[in-house]
Write a protein that holds these residues in place. Structure first.
Motif, PDB file in Angstrom:
ATOM      1  N   ASP A 113       1.047  -0.934   0.200  1.00 22.19           N
ATOM      2  CA  ASP A 113      -0.272   0.017  -0.107  1.00 22.19           C
ATOM      3  C   ASP A 113       0.857   0.874   0.152  1.00 22.19           C
ATOM      4  O   ASP A 113       0.701   2.061  -0.625  1.00 22.19           O
ATOM      5  N   GLN A 148     -10.066  -6.041   4.839  1.00 21.77           N
ATOM      6  CA  GLN A 148     -10.658  -5.281   6.078  1.00 21.77           C
ATOM      7  C   GLN A 148     -10.207  -3.969   7.045  1.00 21.77           C
ATOM      8  O   GLN A 148     -10.276  -2.685   6.695  1.00 21.77           O
ATOM      9  N   LYS A 149      -8.967  -4.418   5.650  1.00 24.08           N
ATOM     10  CA  LYS A 149      -7.847  -3.295   6.789  1.00 24.08           C
ATOM     11  C   LYS A 149      -7.185  -2.290   5.999  1.00 24.08           C
ATOM     12  O   LYS A 149      -6.747  -1.299   6.322  1.00 24.08           O
ATOM     13  N   GLU A 175      -7.350   0.375   2.455  1.00 24.88           N
ATOM     14  CA  GLU A 175      -8.780   1.251   1.953  1.00 24.88           C
ATOM     15  C   GLU A 175      -8.446   2.081   0.321  1.00 24.88           C
ATOM     16  O   GLU A 175      -8.979   1.674  -0.426  1.00 24.88           O
ATOM     17  N   ARG A 176      -7.305   2.189   0.513  1.00 27.66           N
ATOM     18  CA  ARG A 176      -7.052   2.680  -1.189  1.00 27.66           C
ATOM     19  C   ARG A 176      -6.996   1.529  -2.172  1.00 27.66           C
ATOM     20  O   ARG A 176      -7.733   1.865  -3.061  1.00 27.66           O
ATOM     21  N   GLU A 201     -16.026  -7.426   1.711  1.00 25.54           N
ATOM     22  CA  GLU A 201     -15.720  -6.108   2.892  1.00 25.54           C
ATOM     23  C   GLU A 201     -14.530  -4.610   2.552  1.00 25.54           C
ATOM     24  O   GLU A 201     -14.217  -4.077   3.114  1.00 25.54           O
ATOM     25  N   ALA A 202     -14.102  -5.463   1.533  1.00 29.65           N
ATOM     26  CA  ALA A 202     -12.938  -5.028   0.574  1.00 29.65           C
ATOM     27  C   ALA A 202     -13.326  -3.256   0.494  1.00 29.65           C
ATOM     28  O   ALA A 202     -15.004  -2.859  -0.068  1.00 29.65           O
ATOM     29  N   GLU A 203     -13.141  -2.394   0.595  1.00 27.31           N
ATOM     30  CA  GLU A 203     -13.254  -0.726   0.237  1.00 27.31           C
ATOM     31  C   GLU A 203     -13.488  -0.690  -1.365  1.00 27.31           C
ATOM     32  O   GLU A 203     -14.718  -0.210  -1.964  1.00 27.31           O
ATOM     33  N   HIS A 204     -12.065  -1.665  -2.428  1.00 29.87           N
ATOM     34  CA  HIS A 204     -12.373  -1.399  -3.827  1.00 29.87           C
ATOM     35  C   HIS A 204     -12.228  -2.886  -4.022  1.00 29.87           C
ATOM     36  O   HIS A 204     -10.558  -3.188  -3.727  1.00 29.87           O
TER      37      HIS A 204
END
Ligand code: KIV
Ligand code: ZN
Length: 505
Positions: free
Chosen positions: A35, A62-63, A65-66, A89-92
């Motif tokens: 990341d 889960q952890k 975001e980007r 649960e991922a943002e993307h």
């Protein structure tokens, strides 16, 4: 400026490399560093293949975001459904469906016709598409398949909703011209290709993975699948650092950019090497120990006069620390923390305290503490494994006229102190036998390597071992100025991984 999407598969294809075994926390640690490095997509694992992979993908989803968090899946309903559970649960989130496409695979492995595979590909992409928008499809062994059939499959999966189509050179068979030709053929012959990103995934069996990937980019591919240090199945995958630095250094030729923060490359490479137990060869491009070392007098003279004479990249641009000598006995916690942050590490207070204690102990034995020593200390911290048994004490007696004997004391699962002794063919063998007498878990030592992390007689020795139990390999590492102690630590590290895996079932 057009960008190339960097899809990192260190945690999936990289972890498929024989002998690699990362636990949950280590995978998360690598994902966090990826990341920081700025990769666009992290392929975090293959959730339907094992409970460990499922848990790792879910935790990373889960952890982080980007970046986009991608999970690989076989082309069947149960696997796709389970993959969605891991990544949802991922943002993307992204699901990556793959299915063989070459006649060799169809005839000998799948035992299915082209029509059946075409239908399955389309249906399974549609199945994934019910869950999310971002779906990738890979026709496996594409470089050995009939290009006309690949065009047909790609058209069908894009119609079913695939947003990325990835062309794998699964067995590293293609040559650059040929592979570029395949990508050009796809761009010219798949009518709906403009609705998807064209990606490539090259293996290095003939040492051509990076060359093939770069040729595909030149022709028009806009996503590259690659791994840190080029690790992966068999000879590995295309190396991320080589591709990214080729695009950056030869911007005049490619006219493309990436989102990578190249100053994080060295740190990411070290972390992956430390945690997977795969050393980086000294002559490895970009991040090998010799990559920026000039040996010949003529070259040294040139570089001193003007670095551009023999250096096409600035070592600082890939994050290679400029000073080798750092701290000593009188350095305090503040200076230690500062140096850690210069090297790109941020530790919790607790981990920092432990690492600082390790640093002080080392500074008592060793006059000069280099960056490599610090990396080795931190790697001890990062090799997080729940300890079932803790090494409390080890003592050996050996020499040319004595029987190698070891006494060890371990702290057991309930805090009890357990001691035993054994004879061996040498001191390390004696230590391992004494430990085995206490732990009692059958295993076979398959690899033992010792190396010094820096120069000088007082250097830290790092031991890397691999043990095998019931067909599964576990890696262990340990570091100390005493190589017998380092060997004992490495063995305990591997055994604790084995025990943790058994506990997880
Ligand atoms: O090498 C390969 O074909 C793969 C696919 C699963 C993309 O790793
Ligand atoms: Zn692969």
């Amino acid at each position: 400026m057009e960008k190339v999407i960097i899809f990192d598969t260190t945690l999936r294809d990289g972890e498929q490399a024989a002998g690699a075994s990362l636990n949950l926390q280590e995978k998360l640690e690598i994902a966090r560093q990826l990341d920081k490095l700025g990769v666009d997509v992290i392929e975090a694992g293959f959730p339907a293949s094992s409970v460990g992979d499922f848990e790792a993908v879910r935790l990373i989803a889960q952890k982080l975001e980007r970046p986009t968090i991608c999970a690989l899946t076989l082309a069947n309903i149960e696997a796709i459904d389970r993959t969605w559970e891991a990544v949802k649960e991922a943002e993307h989130p992204r699901i990556h469906v793959f299915l063989s496409a070459s006649d060799i695979h169809l005839a000998h492995q799948l035992k299915k016709s082209r029509d059946e595979v075409l239908r399955m590909s389309q249906e399974m992409v549609a199945r994934a598409k019910n869950y999310l928008d971002d779906v990738e499809f890979s026709p496996m062994d594409a470089s050995r398949a009939d290009p006309a059939y690949i065009y047909q499959i790609l058209e069908a999966v894009i119609n079913a909703g695939a947003t990325t189509v990835n062309i794998p050179d699964t067995v590293g068979y293609a040559t650059p011209q040929e592979f570029g030709g395949l990508i050009q053929g796809i761009l010219d012959n798949v009518p709906n290709i403009n609705k998807a990103v064209v990606s490539v995934h090259c293996h290095d069996d003939l040492g051509l993975a990076v060359a093939n990937s770069l040729e595909a980019i030149r022709v028009g591919a806009r996503q590259i699948e690659c791994t840190i240090n080029g690790i992966g199945e068999r000879a590995g995958n295309a190396s991320l650092e080589e591709i990214v630095m080729a695009l950056k250094t030869r911007h005049d030729f490619f006219n493309l950019t990436t989102n990578i923060d190249t100053t994080q490359i060295y740190r990411t490479s070290r972390l992956v090497s430390e945690l997977t137990g795969f050393p980086v060869q000294p002559n490895k491009a970009i991040i090998g120990a010799n990559a920026f070392r000039h040996q010949s007098g003529i070259h040294q003279d040139g570089v001193l006069k003007k670095s551009i004479t023999y250096e096409i990249m600035d070592p600082k641009s890939v994050g290679i620390p400029s000073s080798a000598l750092v701290l000593g006995k009188v350095s305090g916690r503040h200076a230690f923390k500062e140096r850690l942050s210069e090297l790109g590490y941020t530790l919790s207070e607790e981990a920092l305290n432990r690492a600082f204690r390790g640093f002080k102990e080392l500074a008592d034995k060793k006059k000069e503490i280099t960056d490599r020593d610090i990396e080795s200390l931190i790697a001890e911290e990062l090799r997080t494994v729940t300890e079932v048994y803790h090494l409390d004490h080890v003592e050996v007696s050996c020499g040319d006229h004595s029987l190698p004997t070891a006494t060890v004391r371990l702290i057991g699962p309930d805090g009890q102190s357990l001691a035993d002794a054994a004879l061996g063919t040498g001191p390390v063998d004696a230590v391992y036998k004494a430990i085995n007498r206490i732990v009692g878990i059958p295993n076979r030592l398959t690899e033992f390597a010792v190396k010094s992390v820096s120069e000088g007689i007082d250097a830290i020795g790092e031991v890397l071992i691999r043990i095998e139990s019931e067909g599964v390999t576990y890696t262990g590492r340990g570091a100390s100025t005493d190589i017998i102690v380092a060997g004992a630590k490495a063995y305990m590290n591997a055994l604790n991984r084995l025990l943790a895996a058994k506990r997880r079932g």
